[in-house]
Design a protein around this motif. Structure first.
Motif, PDB file in Angstrom:
ATOM      1  N   THR A 102       5.105  22.853   6.057  1.00  0.00           N
ATOM      2  CA  THR A 102       4.848  21.157   6.327  1.00  0.00           C
ATOM      3  C   THR A 102       3.600  20.897   5.079  1.00  0.00           C
ATOM      4  O   THR A 102       3.796  19.956   4.296  1.00  0.00           O
ATOM      5  N   ARG A 103       2.532  21.394   5.493  1.00  0.00           N
ATOM      6  CA  ARG A 103       1.458  20.964   4.972  1.00  0.00           C
ATOM      7  C   ARG A 103       1.421  21.278   3.227  1.00  0.00           C
ATOM      8  O   ARG A 103       0.967  20.319   2.514  1.00  0.00           O
ATOM      9  N   LEU A 104       2.186  22.241   2.846  1.00  0.00           N
ATOM     10  CA  LEU A 104       2.354  22.502   1.484  1.00  0.00           C
ATOM     11  C   LEU A 104       3.154  21.633   0.848  1.00  0.00           C
ATOM     12  O   LEU A 104       2.835  21.269  -0.259  1.00  0.00           O
ATOM     13  N   SER A 105       4.216  21.127   1.434  1.00  0.00           N
ATOM     14  CA  SER A 105       5.210  20.016   1.072  1.00  0.00           C
ATOM     15  C   SER A 105       4.543  18.691   0.959  1.00  0.00           C
ATOM     16  O   SER A 105       5.126  17.879   0.262  1.00  0.00           O
ATOM     17  N   ARG A 106       3.518  18.414   1.681  1.00  0.00           N
ATOM     18  CA  ARG A 106       2.683  17.215   1.762  1.00  0.00           C
ATOM     19  C   ARG A 106       1.574  17.342   0.887  1.00  0.00           C
ATOM     20  O   ARG A 106       0.933  16.173   1.010  1.00  0.00           O
ATOM     21  N   THR A 107       1.336  18.343  -0.026  1.00  0.00           N
ATOM     22  CA  THR A 107       0.107  18.104  -1.041  1.00  0.00           C
ATOM     23  C   THR A 107      -0.075  17.014  -1.756  1.00  0.00           C
ATOM     24  O   THR A 107       1.041  16.533  -2.192  1.00  0.00           O
ATOM     25  N   ARG A 108      -1.135  16.527  -1.876  1.00  0.00           N
ATOM     26  CA  ARG A 108      -1.568  15.198  -2.602  1.00  0.00           C
ATOM     27  C   ARG A 108      -1.934  15.801  -3.777  1.00  0.00           C
ATOM     28  O   ARG A 108      -3.079  15.953  -4.018  1.00  0.00           O
ATOM     29  N   TRP A 109      -1.318  15.846  -4.765  1.00  0.00           N
ATOM     30  CA  TRP A 109      -1.714  16.694  -6.331  1.00  0.00           C
ATOM     31  C   TRP A 109      -2.620  15.763  -6.973  1.00  0.00           C
ATOM     32  O   TRP A 109      -2.181  14.654  -7.141  1.00  0.00           O
ATOM     33  N   PRO A 110      -3.844  16.081  -7.523  1.00  0.00           N
ATOM     34  CA  PRO A 110      -4.592  15.320  -8.065  1.00  0.00           C
ATOM     35  C   PRO A 110      -4.205  14.954  -9.633  1.00  0.00           C
ATOM     36  O   PRO A 110      -3.589  16.051 -10.069  1.00  0.00           O
ATOM     37  N   HIS A 111      -4.944  14.117 -10.193  1.00  0.00           N
ATOM     38  CA  HIS A 111      -4.672  14.027 -11.832  1.00  0.00           C
ATOM     39  C   HIS A 111      -5.550  15.074 -12.560  1.00  0.00           C
ATOM     40  O   HIS A 111      -6.587  15.391 -11.791  1.00  0.00           O
ATOM     41  N   GLU A 112      -5.235  15.461 -13.517  1.00  0.00           N
ATOM     42  CA  GLU A 112      -5.914  16.504 -14.362  1.00  0.00           C
ATOM     43  C   GLU A 112      -6.039  15.923 -15.475  1.00  0.00           C
ATOM     44  O   GLU A 112      -5.433  15.114 -16.161  1.00  0.00           O
ATOM     45  N   VAL A 113      -7.283  16.476 -16.317  1.00  0.00           N
ATOM     46  CA  VAL A 113      -7.683  15.725 -17.819  1.00  0.00           C
ATOM     47  C   VAL A 113      -7.177  16.802 -18.803  1.00  0.00           C
ATOM     48  O   VAL A 113      -6.825  16.296 -19.854  1.00  0.00           O
ATOM     49  N   THR A 114      -7.284  18.018 -18.572  1.00  0.00           N
ATOM     50  CA  THR A 114      -7.162  18.858 -19.632  1.00  0.00           C
ATOM     51  C   THR A 114      -5.618  19.799 -19.644  1.00  0.00           C
ATOM     52  O   THR A 114      -5.131  19.919 -20.378  1.00  0.00           O
ATOM     53  N   GLY A 115      -5.378  20.210 -18.370  1.00  0.00           N
ATOM     54  CA  GLY A 115      -4.155  20.733 -17.962  1.00  0.00           C
ATOM     55  C   GLY A 115      -4.335  22.241 -18.521  1.00  0.00           C
ATOM     56  O   GLY A 115      -3.347  23.068 -18.436  1.00  0.00           O
TER      57      GLY A 115
END
Length: 378
Positions: free
Chosen positions: A21-34
Motif C-alpha cells: 500500500t505504501r509503495l502504491s501511494r508514493t508521492r514521486w518528486p520532480h527531477e531536474v536531470t533524469g
C-alpha cells in the motif's frame, strides 16, 4: 549464560500488505536531470518500486533465507541475531563473518554453502541491523563494543580459536578483534576497505602507479561528492530516521544509491551487479525491522567513537604489536592501495571485477580468496 534460541523469519502478512500500500501511494518528486548525477533517477526507482510491490516474492525469499540455521542470544542486554552453519568436515575450523552498511548477514548467502564444506560459519547481524533490533540503549555503534560482544558469542558457541572476515564496518570489527582477542583469532581477512578515512586527508597522487593513481582519484572524488549519506547519518540520524522508517521508497532509494556507486564500475545499474531479488530482500529486511533508522544511529555512534579516538591520538606513536595474519582482497569498485597500508600484510589480492559487496557480486572469487587466506593461516 544467556540462552541461545532458534530463530526463523516470519514477517506478518499485515506488514507485507502495508508495504504494498505504501509503495502504491508514493508521492514521486520532480527531477531536474533524469540521470544519476544528483541521485537515483525517478524512472529507475519507479520501475524498481513497482517490481518490489507487484513482482517481488518476499515469501519465496523468506523461505530461502530460513534454510540457513538462525539463532538469537542476549549479550549485554542486546538481542543478537546470527546464522550458525556447522560444517560436516571433521577438521573444520570456525570463521566469523561480519557484514557492513547497508547490509545484513544474508550478504553472504551466495557463499555460505561452499564455505561450510570446510568451515563452521558464524554470521551475526550487527546491533541495529536486521533482527538484532531494536537496539536497547546507546553505545552499540561503537565497534569496540561490538567486537567484545562477538568474543562473547564465540565463547557461547564453544569456539576458542577462529578466523574472521569483515567488510565495510565489519572490517573495522574484524580489525578490533585482532587486537582484543589476538590469542584467539587465527587470521583477519578484509574486503570493502578504502584508500583512506572518509573525513581524513585526500590521497596524494604523486608517485602512485597508474592503477593506484586511478583508485586514489576515485577515493578523492568520493570524499568530494560521495559523503552526503555519511554526513547525515553521522550527525543527524534521528531527523533522517523519520523518512527511512515511514517511506519504503525512501528506504529503497537510500540503499540503491550505494549499490549504484559502490558495485563493479563496469555494471550500469545496481541490479546488473547483484541479483535484483537479493537486493530487494536486503531492502525488505531493512524495512520490516526498522533498521534504516537504527543503523543510522549506529553509524552516528561509530563516528563519535572514531572522532574521540582520533582526538586522543590513538593512531600516533609507536608501532602496533604484531597480531594474527592479515589479508585484504581488493575488487574493481574498491579504492584500497597497498602502498598506503600502515600494517604488514600476509595476503593481498586484486580483482578486475566486483565491488563493495563481493560476496553478492562475485561469490566465486570471494569464496576462493577467503578460503585461500584461511588455509594459509593454519
Amino acid at each position: 549464560m544467556s540462552e541461545i534460541k532458534p530463530f526463523r523469519i516470519a514477517i506478518d502478512q499485515a506488514d507485507l500488505d502495508d508495504l504494498k500500500t505504501r509503495l502504491s501511494r508514493t508521492r514521486w518528486p520532480h527531477e531536474v536531470t533524469g540521470d544519476w548525477s544528483r541521485g537515483v533517477p525517478v524512472a529507475y526507482l519507479k520501475g524498481l518500486a513497482e517490481y518490489w510491490a507487484d513482482g517481488f516474492d518476499w515469501r519465496a525469499q523468506e523461505a530461502e533465507l530460513n534454510e540457513f540455521p538462525q539463532f538469537t542470544t542476549e549479550i549485554d542486554g542486546q538481542t543478537i541475531h546470527f546464522l550458525h552453519v556447522r560444517s560436516a568436515a571433521p577438521d573444520a575450523r570456525a570463521v566469523l563473518l561480519t557484514h557492513g552498511w547497508p547490509s545484513s548477514p544474508f550478504e553472504f548467502r551466495n557463499v555460505i554453502d561452499e564455505l561450510s564444506d570446510e568451515f563452521h560459519l558464524v554470521v551475526p547481524s550487527l546491533p541495529g541491523y536486521g533482527f538484532s533490533t531494536p537496539v536497547h540503549g546507546p553505545g552499540w555503534g561503537n565497534l569496540f563494543r561490538v567486537a567484545q560482544a562477538w568474543t562473547t558469542l564465540m565463547d557461547r558457541l564453544g569456539y576458542e580459536r577462529f578466523g574472521v572476515h569483515g567488510t565495510d564496518a565489519g572490517a573495522g570489527v574484524a580489525g578490533i578483534l585482532s587486537m582484543i582477542a589476538a590469542h584467539r583469532v587465527t587470521g583477519v581477512h578484509l574486503t570493502g576497505t578504502s584508500a583512506g578515512t572518509p573525513f581524513g586527508p585526500a590521497v596524494a597522487l604523486d608517485g602512485l602507479e597508474e592503477k593506484d593513481r586511478e583508485r586514489g582519484e576515485r577515493f578523492n572524488r568520493f570524499q568530494a561528492d560521495g559523503l552526503g549519506y555519511l554526513q547525515v547519518q553521522a550527525t543527524r540520524p534521528q531527523t533522517l530516521a523519520y523518512s527511512l522508517h515511514d517511506s519504503p521508497t525512501g528506504q529503497l532509494a537510500w540503499i540503491v544509491e550505494k549499490f549504484a556507486e559502490w558495485t563493479d564500475p563496469a555494471k550500469e545499474l545496481p541490479d546488473d551487479a547483484v541479483d535484483r531479488d537479493h537486493l530487494l530482500a536486503l531492502v525488505s529486511l531493512f524495512w520490516f525491522t526498522g533498521a534504516g533508522a537504527s543503523s543510522a544511529h549506529a553509524m552516528y555512534e561509530g563516528m563519535e567513537a572514531y572522532r574521540q579516538l582520533s582526538q586522543g591520538g590513538w593512531d600516533e606513536g609507536g608501532e602496533a604489536p604484531a597480531g594474527p595474519p592479515r589479508g585484504i582482497a581488493v575488487f574493481a569498485g574498491d579504492t584500497t592501495i597497498r602502498s598506503l597500508q600502515d600494517e604488514p600484510l600476509d595476503h593481498w589480492s586484486e580483482y578486475a571485477t566486483g565491488g563493495h559487496f563481493p560476496a553478492m557480486e562475485v561469490p566465486e572469487l570471494f569464496t576462493e580468496d577467503l578460503r585461500t587466506f584461511l588455509r594459509k593461516c593454519g
